[in-house]
Design an enzyme around this catalytic site. Sequence first.
Site, PDB file in Angstrom:
ATOM      1  N   GLU A   1      -7.133  -5.952   3.133  1.00  0.00           N
ATOM      2  CA  GLU A   1      -7.200  -7.107   2.214  1.00  0.00           C
ATOM      3  C   GLU A   1      -8.453  -7.055   1.350  1.00  0.00           C
ATOM      4  O   GLU A   1      -9.171  -8.041   1.199  1.00  0.00           O
ATOM      5  CB  GLU A   1      -7.131  -8.421   2.994  1.00  0.00           C
TER       6      GLU A   1
ATOM      7  N   THR B   1       0.820  -1.222   0.000  1.00  0.00           N
ATOM      8  CA  THR B   1       0.000   0.000   0.000  1.00  0.00           C
ATOM      9  C   THR B   1       0.853   1.272   0.000  1.00  0.00           C
ATOM     10  O   THR B   1       1.881   1.347   0.670  1.00  0.00           O
ATOM     11  CB  THR B   1      -0.894  -0.009   1.249  1.00  0.00           C
TER      12      THR B   1
ATOM     13  N   GLY C   1       2.749  -2.673   8.314  1.00  0.00           N
ATOM     14  CA  GLY C   1       2.858  -3.309   9.633  1.00  0.00           C
ATOM     15  C   GLY C   1       4.262  -3.828   9.843  1.00  0.00           C
ATOM     16  O   GLY C   1       4.815  -4.497   8.969  1.00  0.00           O
TER      17      GLY C   1
END
Lengths: 713, 713
Positions: free
Chosen positions: B465, B173, B212
């Site tokens: 997702e 992303t 993350g």
Amino acid sequence: MASRINHLANTLANNNASNVIIDGKEYNTATEPKLLFQQERSKASFNVRDLTYYLDGGKEATEKMEKIMESIERDPLFNNDNFYDLNKEQLREQTMARVAALNNHIDGENETILTSRFALTGLADPNTITRCGVHFGLFVSSIRGSGTPEQLQYWFSKGAGRLKKFFGCFAMTELGHGSNVAGLETTATWDEATDEFIINTPNLGATKWWIGGAAHTATHSVCFARLIVRGKDYGVKSFVVPLRNLSDFTLKPGIAIGDIGKKMGRDGIDNGWIQYTNVRIPRQFMLMKYAKVDANGVVTEPPLAQLAYGALIGGRVSMAVDSYHFSKRFITIATRYAAARRQFGFKKGEPETRLLDYPYHQRRLMPRLAFVFAMNAASAELTEMHSAATSKLASADTSNPAELQSAIADIKELFSVSAGVKAFTTWATSEIIDQSRQACGGHGYSGYSGFGQGYNDWAVQCTWEGDNNVLTLSTGRSLIQSALAAKKGKKVGAAVDYITRAEQLKSVKLNGRDLTNPKVIVEAWEAAAASALSSATEQFEEQLKINGNNAEIAFETLSQQRFETARIHTRLYLIRSFFNRINNSQITPAGIKPILTEVAILFSLWSMELDSGLFLQSGYLSPEDTKRVTKLVDEYNSKVRSQAIPLTDAFNLSDYFINSALGNYDGDVYKHYFEKVTLRNINKFSKPPYFETVTKPYLYREDEEEVDRTQLE
Amino acid sequence: MASRINHLANTLANNNASNVIIDGKEYNTATEPKLLFQQERSKASFNVRDLTYYLDGGKEATEKMEKIMESIERDPLFNNDNFYDLNKEQLREQTMARVAALNNHIDGENETILTSRFALTGLADPNTITRCGVHFGLFVSSIRGSGTPEQLQYWFSKGAGRLKKFFGCFAMTELGHGSNVAGLETTATWDEATDEFIINTPNLGATKWWIGGAAHTATHSVCFARLIVRGKDYGVKSFVVPLRNLSDFTLKPGIAIGDIGKKMGRDGIDNGWIQYTNVRIPRQFMLMKYAKVDANGVVTEPPLAQLAYGALIGGRVSMAVDSYHFSKRFITIATRYAAARRQFGFKKGEPETRLLDYPYHQRRLMPRLAFVFAMNAASAELTEMHSAATSKLASADTSNPAELQSAIADIKELFSVSAGVKAFTTWATSEIIDQSRQACGGHGYSGYSGFGQGYNDWAVQCTWEGDNNVLTLSTGRSLIQSALAAKKGKKVGAAVDYITRAEQLKSVKLNGRDLTNPKVIVEAWEAAAASALSSATEQFEEQLKINGNNAEIAFETLSQQRFETARIHTRLYLIRSFFNRINNSQITPAGIKPILTEVAILFSLWSMELDSGLFLQSGYLSPEDTKRVTKLVDEYNSKVRSQAIPLTDAFNLSDYFINSALGNYDGDVYKHYFEKVTLRNINKFSKPPYFETVTKPYLYREDEEEVDRTQLE
């Protein structure tokens, strides 16, 4: 930071899809949005300032609000740059400091300005306003509403009016009883020997719970307890019970207080629990405007008990107003983000499409934007209804039964309408915050978008001061009672007047008429409301027959029908209020009438689409008509979308009040977002504080030695 | 604490409404609930253990899960007593420690057990599982899925398999691109001179975002970037790019990393942003299972590009499973609370009514309890579909076009079904958490109820997702494509087989048949799905005619219809899956078939009631039938309510996994709640830490001196 952004902004990607050429100049994700916003604003079809005046209630109101907003925004104590990074302890401290700052305005401002200041402060910081509200809105209002003039004067002389050595809290809710106030278990037993009341918490479930201000601040409580005189239980009354010693803030004997701790939101409020263990107070601390106990233990009960709860309606009305204020903030963020954000190509070979240009994204946001305008109208009408009804009651000649009865009928109508409007506007606001967040995709999950904290802070509005489900069911009950009264030819309130035309409305069908005609729309909704209410009332009468006239059981059995009839009634109230105000040329100047009409039509038809089952069931719409409704919703979404940025501008919220990295006025979303995230999270070494203690020992571990069994043999 | 509670518990209130006499003994709010729970359990109409086996997939599965749950619960690092009081910094540290502890199980357990361990750990702590998941579920899966066997072996030799001096993150992303992966702007330019790739972030919008593990943990990234060779853009591929020096954890030259900071939830995860400034990596760090670049700069493109994204489906399937796990936890809390809590009298002269006995409260909880069972069935069916389709593809003979095509068709079907199921189960879970909280009234707002944190942690599942709206619209697109294929006589997948019977289904009406017959129910939903899909497909064909065969524009225009058809299709999938499993005697033993059937009927009819417009529009139901549906929903609510406690017991969650002060197994809610609040918030002095600095200076202030103007004259 600024220079880094500019450098990056001037470097273009090798990726045509993400670059846009406007007037021969090339822009990218980071450089383009500001320009888009200028274009959006240049296309406004109406005077934005006029719409702001409409929303605020006139030019003067807008100017007053702007002065207040400026004074909040300039106050360093109200700087909100770090708002989303504060933990509970920090929020508690900041909130107390802000309570003090807010109260410094109290002497200098008149009541109208203060109401605005409280509402606008609440928009900037819901913690502060609630923590103030437990004193002024609940404690002081109780003294004023349930105490005698002498009692009011006494407690004001002790500092209650100005928070000097005084902070009140409102000890109503218990661990075991919330909605059912009449079932509270704390006792206030009159002791004849000393002419005192003994306040006592008889069991765990009777612990006062959720009491705002109790944990850290309150010196006094208004305690709701069962009045017991000579063994007789007179039900729940209110008593002023001191909690802390003023000399050193320690707890008074017999008072146990604890902190309620972590909540879903509003952690700046020090909610606490209180247990009273045989705490003695002078008899005169009981609030005696209605019920009275004299020195001989003679109890006088009030003639109109329900008047004692009248203060609660004001809270409901202000929650409808707050719903408008909160939802306008969040829909603005999502609408601005959607105007700036591009994702996926809609047409091949062209730049990616802006979210706001996708028909489906319009469906997610535009009807909710329209809903915000409807809440503005309904809360304004409700506010007017509230002041009319309360001043009628205040000025009613109590020796004239007809006049008093008429005033009480208006209050009852207000009670029913405000319950439904409170429930469905606070729910709608929750839903709008949540949908607005989802419409911002992943970035809506960032703390700095404001949505997460906003949702958590808001959610309690659906539960406190009357749980929304309980309120809705009570509105449903009143509606059925009104319908039964109407059957007997009695007068019913204006909000439910459609029931007197139920027979005529039953046979009305759309029959090819124009669904964008406000008269047709209002009639359609009146027909739907009348149909739902008639059906619920018929079923109620059937139930009465079945169970031998037990109305309680009949109402319980028909709770789903009560809920539905209240829901539809309230939706009609919103739609009617909206068109009423549009058609009132005192409120709506000609220049903004066309855009407001489009917004109102969108809201009404979208509502109709959601409830298509209702209109099909009653036969008002044919299956073909419902397809036409969907097409019209698409059409009006597109109309409203073309004015979306000017419409949200009219809410007149500065970037301070928006307080979202995704929703700034200039539309320069990526720059603001990146700046916010980087300024709030500087970590030059890029190692966590727990690197040496946790990360390194694991990632850089030696393997545990394998057991070599042969050594053991 | 305990003694205090007992003392209070033994003191009865002077308030008959709150006391209850059972078998001649008197109980109050605090003492009664445990007894009520024993009564509820004694009325179970089925063997709870058998239902647990059904839900878990058999006795063996249950026993495995129990072993794992016990090992989590006993691990002191996983003690969750303070979970709701941790701030972001504390959560980050705890999460890293738990990641280490979880990984110590990796060598010792086989893959099935590990999957269960991950799912169950996620239920106890969503932070830990996501923070592990970015390495194993995203980084390692990327290497495995897109790398060559040599590349996999290489990175495992560097520690990727065991988190030794290695922690991977997944840099897909960007700030400006999320859903549209093909539009990512980061570049990977091949440098012929050195046979390296130069990874670069060309502008602000191309900053990798939400990554993350990036902020605090990751040593390596899988970076998604546009492959540029000799000036030609080959689209987005993936590359392993080292981020930190292993010697001292400092950032490598050209790597800029920052912390994303505060989020709505899951603050234990160190999401970060990454900017690459001309970072050089060996050519061999590109993952080359599909696309390849050789030493001469020759690019080979994969024959089946879509296979590269196949790994994403696994994520969707597991999110459907997680939806079941999360929603069962929250519906259990609300159901147990409703069984213990009394409020208001339903019948005069009797004790207050338990929430769960109110017909309206049953309506709020029982259909959602049924929904949880439906999610269990649908996620189980989807899991089976997933393993069948993936193993068929893996074993397909690639030299046999028919075999390969059949395998790809199954994957496409799976893609479409899983998108809808992921979207509507994650949304349903959000809604169930929120409704369950509201059903607990004010106490649902307590941090220790678990709802607030649960909602915040869960909400991201609706976005990541694959944003749920984007996924649903893509399912809608596939459905229309299937319908068009069916018209041409082509074979369509089993989930959409109803479209081949659309003509016959169109004319079917209920016609007085029994709505509690599963066959009738499934047929009704098939008719609804066929009607919605036929209508959307017809409108699609019209749109094609209008706009000259531009399918993209036609799909965009019909986005609302696509959404609706996918929504109804998915609801049908849930209903069919539920009845399929009930009718399969391998899965459902006879003893639990009756209760499961009741639950499935409730879910189906409640869904039908919500969508009554749909069934009226198609003519399947008459207006009178819809009233009958409402009556049946009430009836089945009452049936399911009588088994509500045993049904939630069957979910087999210990108090540790429930982790809510309102939802313990024994039902002793007031005791647990009071204990939790008091133990977590001890403050013996009842003064806030900011008393001397903030509270006292304000409450005990001297008045500011008034200006005496005369002194100035």
